[in-house]
Enzyme design. Sequence first.
Site, PDB file in Angstrom:
ATOM      1  N   SER A  11       0.839  -1.208   0.000  1.00  0.00           N
ATOM      2  CA  SER A  11       0.000   0.000   0.000  1.00  0.00           C
ATOM      3  C   SER A  11       0.872   1.255   0.000  1.00  0.00           C
ATOM      4  CB  SER A  11      -0.872  -0.001   1.254  1.00  0.00           C
ATOM      5  OG  SER A  11      -0.037  -0.042   2.407  1.00  0.00           O
ATOM      6  N   TYR A  42      -4.168   0.319   3.774  1.00  0.00           N
ATOM      7  CA  TYR A  42      -5.094  -0.782   3.490  1.00  0.00           C
ATOM      8  C   TYR A  42      -5.703  -1.328   4.791  1.00  0.00           C
ATOM      9  CZ  TYR A  42      -3.360  -1.716  -1.356  1.00  0.00           C
ATOM     10  OH  TYR A  42      -3.045  -1.672  -2.691  1.00  0.00           O
ATOM     11  N   CYS A  73       2.839  -7.013   1.547  1.00  0.00           N
ATOM     12  CA  CYS A  73       1.877  -6.403   2.458  1.00  0.00           C
ATOM     13  C   CYS A  73       1.127  -7.540   3.139  1.00  0.00           C
ATOM     14  CB  CYS A  73       0.922  -5.535   1.643  1.00  0.00           C
ATOM     15  SG  CYS A  73      -0.446  -4.855   2.585  1.00  0.00           S
ATOM     16  N   CYS A 184       3.472  -6.316   9.893  1.00  0.00           N
ATOM     17  CA  CYS A 184       3.132  -5.306   8.887  1.00  0.00           C
ATOM     18  C   CYS A 184       4.469  -4.769   8.392  1.00  0.00           C
ATOM     19  CB  CYS A 184       2.309  -4.183   9.519  1.00  0.00           C
ATOM     20  SG  CYS A 184       2.130  -2.724   8.451  1.00  0.00           S
ATOM     21  N   HIS A 186       5.343  -2.049   7.162  1.00  0.00           N
ATOM     22  CA  HIS A 186       5.672  -0.678   7.572  1.00  0.00           C
ATOM     23  C   HIS A 186       6.419  -0.638   8.914  1.00  0.00           C
ATOM     24  CE1 HIS A 186       2.778   0.658   4.509  1.00  0.00           C
ATOM     25  NE2 HIS A 186       3.216   1.896   4.687  1.00  0.00           N
TER      26      HIS A 186
END
Length: 276
Positions: A11, A42, A73, A184, A186
């Site tokens: 994302s 997302y 992701c 995740c 990120h």
Amino acid sequence: MRAMNIGIFDSGIGGMTLLHQAMVLMPRENFIFYADTDHVPYGTKTREQVITYVDEVIRFMADHDCKAIVIACNTATAVAAELMRSKYQPIPIIGIEPAVKPAVAESEGKRVLVVATPLTVHENKLQKLVERVDDEHLVDLMELPGLVEFAERGEFVSDSVTAYLREKFLGYTLERYGELVLGCTHFNYFKDSFRALIPPQIHIIDGSLGTVRQLMRVLDARHELLEPIADRSVSWEQYKNDICVRYFESGREITDSAKLETIRQLHERLEKMRKI
Ligand code: DGL
């Protein structure tokens, strides 16, 4: 003619964790990295929305000469990987999953904390994975949607990040934990902040290395793996400027030098985080 590229998407900038790991292990490959910035995050959307976004990205990758596609992701993998595999076969689609299995195996009876987006935490796929591997009921799940927002703003180390994490960890007796699973992509940007807040016995683990190894196995089995660097003493520093990557934001190629410089800095940060 054989397809040339490895497509990797997320994302947003989280998927660069996996791209970075892939570049380190396969510096001779050509990569396309796609951040779906029009739709990030997302993890707080509905599964139907995420399936529509992912379908659009995979179509783009299929049209851009990709020999394999990596869903970098956890959220998109949880809701859409199986559907996309049947829709886009024979292109191999590899998805990242929270590294719950190795974490449970390595925890030596201590508890395991899995942090991820709300959608990943509530998806059947993660619940089933936990049921399968967590015989001793050691695993706890925690949502950390705020970190995706911080990451997309480029805010990795700050008082606000520390306050956010500190607040989330309140009520957890962290001494009882042996593993923290970053579920995740990120979250890898915050490894130093996590490290500063959690006791030293907690080992931080994520699925990016396992996913890249799986990608390499898949390509190798199809005789489509360009020669990887076997000698692990070869460093990122030596190769980083020669690796061929094209970056896209929701289908628009990034050519702006300021944005490319930001991407370069993100890789430098990820290289530091990789060593924590
Ligand atoms: N980086 C993604 C993941 O691994 C999703 C973050 C988001 O868009 O919410 O789950």
